[in-house]
Design a protein around this motif. Structure first.
Motif, PDB file in Angstrom:
ATOM      1  N   GLN A 223       0.823  -1.206   0.000  1.00 39.80           N
ATOM      2  CA  GLN A 223       0.000   0.000   0.000  1.00 39.80           C
ATOM      3  C   GLN A 223       0.864   1.266   0.000  1.00 39.80           C
ATOM      4  O   GLN A 223       0.614   2.216  -0.746  1.00 39.80           O
ATOM      5  CB  GLN A 223      -0.932   0.009   1.220  1.00 39.80           C
ATOM      6  CG  GLN A 223      -2.000  -1.066   1.209  1.00 39.80           C
ATOM      7  CD  GLN A 223      -1.486  -2.423   1.663  1.00 39.80           C
ATOM      8  OE1 GLN A 223      -0.329  -2.557   2.093  1.00 39.80           O
ATOM      9  NE2 GLN A 223      -2.329  -3.453   1.558  1.00 39.80           N
ATOM     10  N   THR A 226       2.563   1.705  -3.329  1.00 38.16           N
ATOM     11  CA  THR A 226       1.616   2.231  -4.320  1.00 38.16           C
ATOM     12  C   THR A 226       1.433   3.735  -4.148  1.00 38.16           C
ATOM     13  O   THR A 226       1.414   4.492  -5.132  1.00 38.16           O
ATOM     14  CB  THR A 226       0.257   1.521  -4.198  1.00 38.16           C
ATOM     15  OG1 THR A 226       0.441   0.117  -4.413  1.00 38.16           O
ATOM     16  CG2 THR A 226      -0.733   2.065  -5.207  1.00 38.16           C
ATOM     17  N   LEU A 230       2.437   6.491  -6.992  1.00 36.39           N
ATOM     18  CA  LEU A 230       1.421   7.373  -7.557  1.00 36.39           C
ATOM     19  C   LEU A 230       1.746   8.845  -7.301  1.00 36.39           C
ATOM     20  O   LEU A 230       1.445   9.710  -8.134  1.00 36.39           O
ATOM     21  CB  LEU A 230       0.045   7.032  -6.992  1.00 36.39           C
ATOM     22  CG  LEU A 230      -0.531   5.676  -7.429  1.00 36.39           C
ATOM     23  CD1 LEU A 230      -1.890   5.432  -6.797  1.00 36.39           C
ATOM     24  CD2 LEU A 230      -0.629   5.583  -8.956  1.00 36.39           C
ATOM     25  N   SER A 286       5.161  -1.816  -7.773  1.00 33.72           N
ATOM     26  CA  SER A 286       3.754  -1.750  -7.375  1.00 33.72           C
ATOM     27  C   SER A 286       2.880  -2.112  -8.573  1.00 33.72           C
ATOM     28  O   SER A 286       2.771  -1.328  -9.532  1.00 33.72           O
ATOM     29  CB  SER A 286       3.394  -0.356  -6.857  1.00 33.72           C
ATOM     30  OG  SER A 286       2.003  -0.240  -6.657  1.00 33.72           O
ATOM     31  N   HIS A 287       2.277  -3.274  -8.533  1.00 30.60           N
ATOM     32  CA  HIS A 287       1.400  -3.709  -9.620  1.00 30.60           C
ATOM     33  C   HIS A 287       0.197  -2.782  -9.754  1.00 30.60           C
ATOM     34  O   HIS A 287      -0.224  -2.455 -10.873  1.00 30.60           O
ATOM     35  CB  HIS A 287       0.925  -5.142  -9.350  1.00 30.60           C
ATOM     36  CG  HIS A 287      -0.066  -5.656 -10.348  1.00 30.60           C
ATOM     37  ND1 HIS A 287       0.276  -5.949 -11.649  1.00 30.60           N
ATOM     38  CD2 HIS A 287      -1.409  -5.896 -10.243  1.00 30.60           C
ATOM     39  CE1 HIS A 287      -0.798  -6.368 -12.304  1.00 30.60           C
ATOM     40  NE2 HIS A 287      -1.831  -6.341 -11.479  1.00 30.60           N
ATOM     41  N   GLU A 288      -0.337  -2.334  -8.631  1.00 26.52           N
ATOM     42  CA  GLU A 288      -1.506  -1.449  -8.665  1.00 26.52           C
ATOM     43  C   GLU A 288      -1.158  -0.105  -9.315  1.00 26.52           C
ATOM     44  O   GLU A 288      -1.948   0.434 -10.102  1.00 26.52           O
ATOM     45  CB  GLU A 288      -2.035  -1.216  -7.249  1.00 26.52           C
ATOM     46  CG  GLU A 288      -2.684  -2.431  -6.602  1.00 26.52           C
ATOM     47  CD  GLU A 288      -1.660  -3.463  -6.130  1.00 26.52           C
ATOM     48  OE1 GLU A 288      -0.459  -3.106  -6.072  1.00 26.52           O
ATOM     49  OE2 GLU A 288      -2.056  -4.605  -5.840  1.00 26.52           O
ATOM     50  N   ALA A 289       0.014   0.446  -8.966  1.00 29.33           N
ATOM     51  CA  ALA A 289       0.429   1.715  -9.557  1.00 29.33           C
ATOM     52  C   ALA A 289       0.613   1.582 -11.064  1.00 29.33           C
ATOM     53  O   ALA A 289       0.239   2.481 -11.835  1.00 29.33           O
ATOM     54  CB  ALA A 289       1.721   2.203  -8.907  1.00 29.33           C
TER      55      ALA A 289
END
Length: 637
Positions: A223, A226, A230, A286-289
């Motif tokens: 988290q 990320t 971002l 970060s996969h989400e980023a």
């Protein structure tokens, strides 16, 4: 040549690349600002020197195939060391070539375009400072340096966009660019501070190693990673015009056309893409980023292309085209295509600079930006028309021009990522790109119109067009699939490069889509089988939305007016009545008390003695009542 000597030469060349335009800027400002020819020649020669040095650095990188880093100790704060240094690796060498090549050609072009301007030397001074800022950003090896040059690029863009500040539109556009990018830069700075605080370093490589280690052992949660990624990406959103911080870029067209070419092709807007590529090891943690980057890039690409379909200002069409292509690059980076994104940045620099300089050539001849006031210019401006056609084919991704190879690899990388929505949005964007580019070409250069008033531009403007046209044709060959030596093997950051494979299905699909867009543009704007007015009526509200840029500027204005301004008015009221009221009340009490106490000052010694005696009696009485033991102080029993 041994490694020590090679490093010495590389460090010297790396430092001189940005130093050349900076020295030119200082000399023009201090000594030659009243001499047009000397100022422009000095600026061009300095940029040519940077170009030659960049060629040397690229040659060394191609032969040495290793990275060089040099640091000078500067500042130590607690556990954090800040060194001033430079990082020269394949990514740096490619970016240096892109920036110096485009900047050099734009400056040569500017000799003809800016001829007769009353502040001609100042323009070349600002261009030199701009080039210095961008080149300094490229060679930086730590966050502090890249942020300093990042802000310098923003400052120079403000100066250049508002160069003709007498025009209210230009002054407003420069302020808008400066303010909007500050929002992204604030997030960028916060991300830098958080990451540097955790890693105890500002150095790119050391920070990347920390991220990899910390995410592996769990000391840095996904988290938090990320959030950091971002925040860093917000800086790229501002500089590279990603939605929703894209609104400054179209208005930047109020600056001189060479400035538009420089900002939109190889410098300011490329800075965001370059930064993501430079810190790719951090972002990819970060996969989400990465998904957020991919989806923002894809949305920016299709959103901007939709707006470009209906614009009448030739430079604004190209501005929204730039936003769309930047979205493509971010999409490629977001799906893991580090080399693919940089490949498209490289090819895009050539054909987008060519498109803007062709637009400037047309504007120079016709003294208007409105494509509907042009028409039939192909006969009067054959070089401009031919080079614009090449650039339009290249950006549409037609085989075998430069844009085909890089755009095809983006589509392939997106398809392999498994995100079908991203892939289909990229394909639709490719169709719209071909349509709006050939809409401009057919309306401007074919048919009948005001072309009889046009004339070809001078050699100082057409020669850069021809050079860029050649690059738009052949630049894509550096990334052709099936080569052992290509931009992919050169740029790849891992031990084993992942070479792209030529997917004939993707290639045929992308060409059919692009040719379909060109054919539709021909049917509507050249053959006129379908009337443009009919199309407007059919699309109705959709046309209005596109024409008015989806009212994003109006929405921002509404939010600013009824949210921020209302909030500032409330804060102003609180400051005026509460904060100032408390301060004023304290002052009033002091003045009132002073006025009353002043009445006790009569100047009579007898009165003062009586008051003192009465005071002593009162004090003794109080102690006698509440603390009899205290009377011993006065000799009591």
């Amino acid at each position: 040549m041994n490694t020590l000597v090679l490093t010495k030469y590389l460090v010297t060349a790396g430092l001189l690349v940005p130093a050349c335009p900076f020295v030119a800027f200082l000399i023009i400002v201090a000594f030659t600002k009243k001499f047009n020819f000397i100022s422009s020649t000095l600026s061009i020669l300095a940029m040519f020197g940077s170009f030659l040095l960049s060629c040397f650095i690229l040659y060394v990188m191609l032969t040495a195939k290793t990275a060089f880093e040099y640091n000078i100790p500067w500042l130590h704060i607690g556990d954090i060391n800040w060194d001033i240094g430079l990082l020269i690796n394949p990514l740096t060498s490619i970016m240096l070539m892109v920036v110096t090549t485009i900047s050099l050609l734009v400056q040569i072009y500017s000799v003809g375009y800016m001829h007769g301007d009353r502040v001609y030397p100042k323009f070349f001074a600002f261009i030199s400072l701009f080039s210095f800022s961008m080149l300094g950003l490229v060679i930086a090896n730590n966050f502090i340096q890249i942020y300093i040059f990042w802000e310098l690029v923003g400052l120079c863009s403000y100066l250049l966009i508002g160069f003709w500040y007498e025009k209210p539109e230009a002054a407003d556009a420069s302020k808008k660019a400066f303010v909007v990018t500050r929002f992204g830069d604030f997030g960028f700075l916060v991300g830098i501070l958080i990451l540097s605080f955790l890693s105890k370093t500002f150095n790119f490589h050391e920070a990347e190693q920390f991220v990899k280690t910390a995410t592996a052992n769990g000391s840095l949660t996904p988290q938090m990673m990320t959030i950091i990624a971002l925040l860093l990406f917000s800086g790229a959103m501002g500089k590279s015009g990603q939605f929703p911080l894209h609104v400054w870029l179209p208005d930047a067209m109020e600056g001189p056309t060479p400035v538009s070419a420089l900002i939109h092709a190889a410098t300011m807007v490329a800075a965001g893409v370059f930064m993501v590529a430079r810190l790719f090891g951090i972002f990819s943690s970060s996969h989400e980023a990465m998904l957020v980057i991919a989806y923002i890039g894809a949305f920016t690409a299709i959103f901007s292309a939709t707006i470009a379909l209906t614009q009448d200002d030739i430079k604004r069409v190209l501005a929204y085209s730039t936003l769309s292509q930047l979205g493509y690059m971010m999409l490629a980076l977001g799906v893991g295509g580090y080399t693919t994104g940089m490949f498209h940045l490289t090819t895009h620099a050539a054909f987008k600079a060519l498109l803007f300089l062709c637009a400037g050539s047309v504007i120079h001849a016709m003294d208007t930006n409105d494509i509907w006031k042009m028409g039939g210019l192909g006969k009067k401006m054959p070089i401009t028309a031919a080079t614009f056609l090449i650039a339009a084919l290249a950006i549409s991704g037609i085989f075998p021009l430069a844009g085909f190879w890089s755009k095809d690899e983006i589509l392939e990388a997106t398809l392999l990522s498994g995100h079908k929505l991203l892939y289909y949005s990229a394909v639709i964007t490719a169709f719209m790109t071909a349509f709006y580019m050939f809409r401009v070409f057919f309306v401007t250069f074919t048919g009948k119109g005001n072309g009889e008033h046009g004339h070809e531009s001078p050699a100082s403007m057409t020669i850069p067009l021809i050079i860029l046209a050649v690059l738009s044709v052949f630049a894509g060959f550096i990334g052709m699939p099936g080569q052992n030596a290509s931009i992919y093997t050169f740029l790849y950051m891992g031990d084993t490069p992942v070479l792209p494979e030529f997917n004939i299905k993707t290639a045929i699909t992308s060409n059919i889509v692009a040719l379909s867009g060109i054919l539709l543009a021909f049917i509507i704007y050249s053959a006129k089988i379908i009337k443009a007015e009919t199309l407007k009526k059919i699309t109705g509200p959709l046309y209005v939305l596109s024409k008015r840029k989806f009212f994003i500027d109006e929405i921002y204005l509404f939010v600013i007016k009824y949210t921020f301004i209302a909030l500032t008015k409330a804060i102003a009221w609180f400051d005026r009545h509460i904060v100032d009221g408390v301060v004023n009340l304290v002052g009033f009490i002091c003045r009132w008390t002073g006025a009353k106490l002043r009445l006790t000052i009569s100047g009579r010694i007898q009165s003062y003695a009586l008051i003192i005696f009465s005071g002593v009696v009162i004090v003794i009485a109080v102690f006698a009542i509440y603390n009899p033991e205290a009377l011993k102080i006065f000799g009591g029993k």
